[in-house]
Design an enzyme around this catalytic site. Structure first.
Site, PDB file in Angstrom:
ATOM      1  N   ARG A  58     116.651 114.666  80.364  1.00  0.00           N
ATOM      2  CA  ARG A  58     115.420 115.332  80.837  1.00  0.00           C
ATOM      3  C   ARG A  58     114.821 114.633  82.045  1.00  0.00           C
ATOM      4  NH1 ARG A  58     115.035 116.150  75.095  1.00  0.00           N
ATOM      5  NH2 ARG A  58     114.090 114.098  74.935  1.00  0.00           N
ATOM      6  N   GLU A  95     112.815 105.624  69.812  1.00  0.00           N
ATOM      7  CA  GLU A  95     111.874 105.983  68.739  1.00  0.00           C
ATOM      8  C   GLU A  95     112.670 106.463  67.520  1.00  0.00           C
ATOM      9  OE1 GLU A  95     109.090 109.011  69.845  1.00  0.00           O
ATOM     10  OE2 GLU A  95     107.869 108.724  68.050  1.00  0.00           O
TER      11      GLU A  95
HETATM   12  P1  AMP Z   1     111.237 105.738  74.286  1.00  0.00           P
HETATM   13  O1  AMP Z   1     112.487 105.012  74.627  1.00  0.00           O
HETATM   14  O2  AMP Z   1     110.795 105.477  72.865  1.00  0.00           O
HETATM   15  O3  AMP Z   1     110.119 105.506  75.268  1.00  0.00           O
HETATM   16  O4  AMP Z   1     111.602 107.271  74.277  1.00  0.00           O
HETATM   17  C1  AMP Z   1     111.642 107.964  75.440  1.00  0.00           C
HETATM   18  C2  AMP Z   1     112.710 109.015  75.447  1.00  0.00           C
HETATM   19  O5  AMP Z   1     112.885 109.691  74.208  1.00  0.00           O
HETATM   20  C3  AMP Z   1     112.291 110.036  76.462  1.00  0.00           C
HETATM   21  O6  AMP Z   1     113.381 110.222  77.337  1.00  0.00           O
HETATM   22  C4  AMP Z   1     111.975 111.280  75.688  1.00  0.00           C
HETATM   23  O7  AMP Z   1     112.719 112.342  76.217  1.00  0.00           O
HETATM   24  C5  AMP Z   1     112.398 111.025  74.241  1.00  0.00           C
HETATM   25  N1  AMP Z   1     111.278 111.094  73.276  1.00  0.00           N
HETATM   26  C6  AMP Z   1     110.857 110.105  72.457  1.00  0.00           C
HETATM   27  N2  AMP Z   1     109.844 110.488  71.679  1.00  0.00           N
HETATM   28  C7  AMP Z   1     109.571 111.766  72.011  1.00  0.00           C
HETATM   29  C8  AMP Z   1     108.602 112.724  71.570  1.00  0.00           C
HETATM   30  N3  AMP Z   1     107.694 112.449  70.608  1.00  0.00           N
HETATM   31  N4  AMP Z   1     108.614 113.931  72.160  1.00  0.00           N
HETATM   32  C9  AMP Z   1     109.517 114.230  73.130  1.00  0.00           C
HETATM   33  N5  AMP Z   1     110.449 113.379  73.580  1.00  0.00           N
HETATM   34  C10 AMP Z   1     110.493 112.155  73.033  1.00  0.00           C
END
Ligand code: AMP
Length: 172
Positions: A58, A95
């Site tokens: 994305r 996450e």
């Molecule tokens: P992080 O590494 O935890 O900052 O997660 C970021 C990546 O995971 C991003 O590229 C988002 O596309 C996806 N992502 C994580 N949590 C969400 C959420 N609650 N809603 C949408 N996309 C998420």
């Protein structure tokens, strides 16, 4: 324009407990999509950005038009095994799960001004890994930019670089 109005919340995707912020509803709206890219362009237009680094998949959707407007190069960070040439890699916690990301070893030259872009900042794991990749190649990180930031996960506190997001969620 209130961009948050164009973001759809999908409960329990991709697994129970996650409130997924669906940005496809912003991207399918011509005005909201343009506004989001234009806002980022206005912020970085005078920052002499050499490379915009986008996170699969994305992040590509935000990083590519932004790189084009900034007259900068676009650099993809991809999941392990997708890039064809010699690369560097970093493994990180998401996450939901863990992942390894890669970048071509010649994607950034030492001293180049780099803008990191993804659609959403959650825990900061993904961007933390990208920062490591850019640092390995000697890039000068100007900022990391996002459409959405989940403030309550405090991702930005883990990152040692400036962070900018268009839409903030203070709670799930
Ligand atoms: P992080 O590494 O935890 O900052 O997660 C970021 C990546 O995971 C991003 O590229 C988002 O596309 C996806 N992502 C994580 N949590 C969400 C959420 N609650 N809603 C949408 N996309 C998420």
């Amino acid at each position: 324009m209130e961009l948050e109005k164009y973001i759809r919340n999908v409960p329990d995707f991709p697994k129970p407990g996650i409130q997924f912020k669906d940005i496809t509803t912003l991207w399918k709206d011509p005005k909201a999509f343009k506004e989001s890219i234009d806002m980022l362009y206005q912020r970085y237009r005078d920052k002499k950005i050499d490379k915009v680094v986008g996170a699969e998949s994305r992040g590509f959707i935000v990083a590519s038009p932004l790189a084009y407007l900034l007259k900068a190069g676009f650099v993809p960070v991809r999941k392990k095994g997708k890039l064809p040439y010699k690369k560097i890699e970093v493994t990180y916690n998401l996450e939901y799960g863990t992942d390894t990301v890669e970048m071509h070893e010649d994607a950034i030259s030492s001293g180049e001004n780099v803008l990191i872009v993804d659609d959403l900042l959650a825990t900061g794991g993904t961007v933390g890994a990208i920062i490591e990749l850019v640092n390995k190649l000697g890039g000068n990180i100007v900022e990391a930019a996002f459409i959405v930031e989940l403030d309550f996960l405090k991702g930005r506190e883990k990152l040692n670089i400036p962070v900018y997001s268009l839409v903030h969620y203070s709670e799930e």
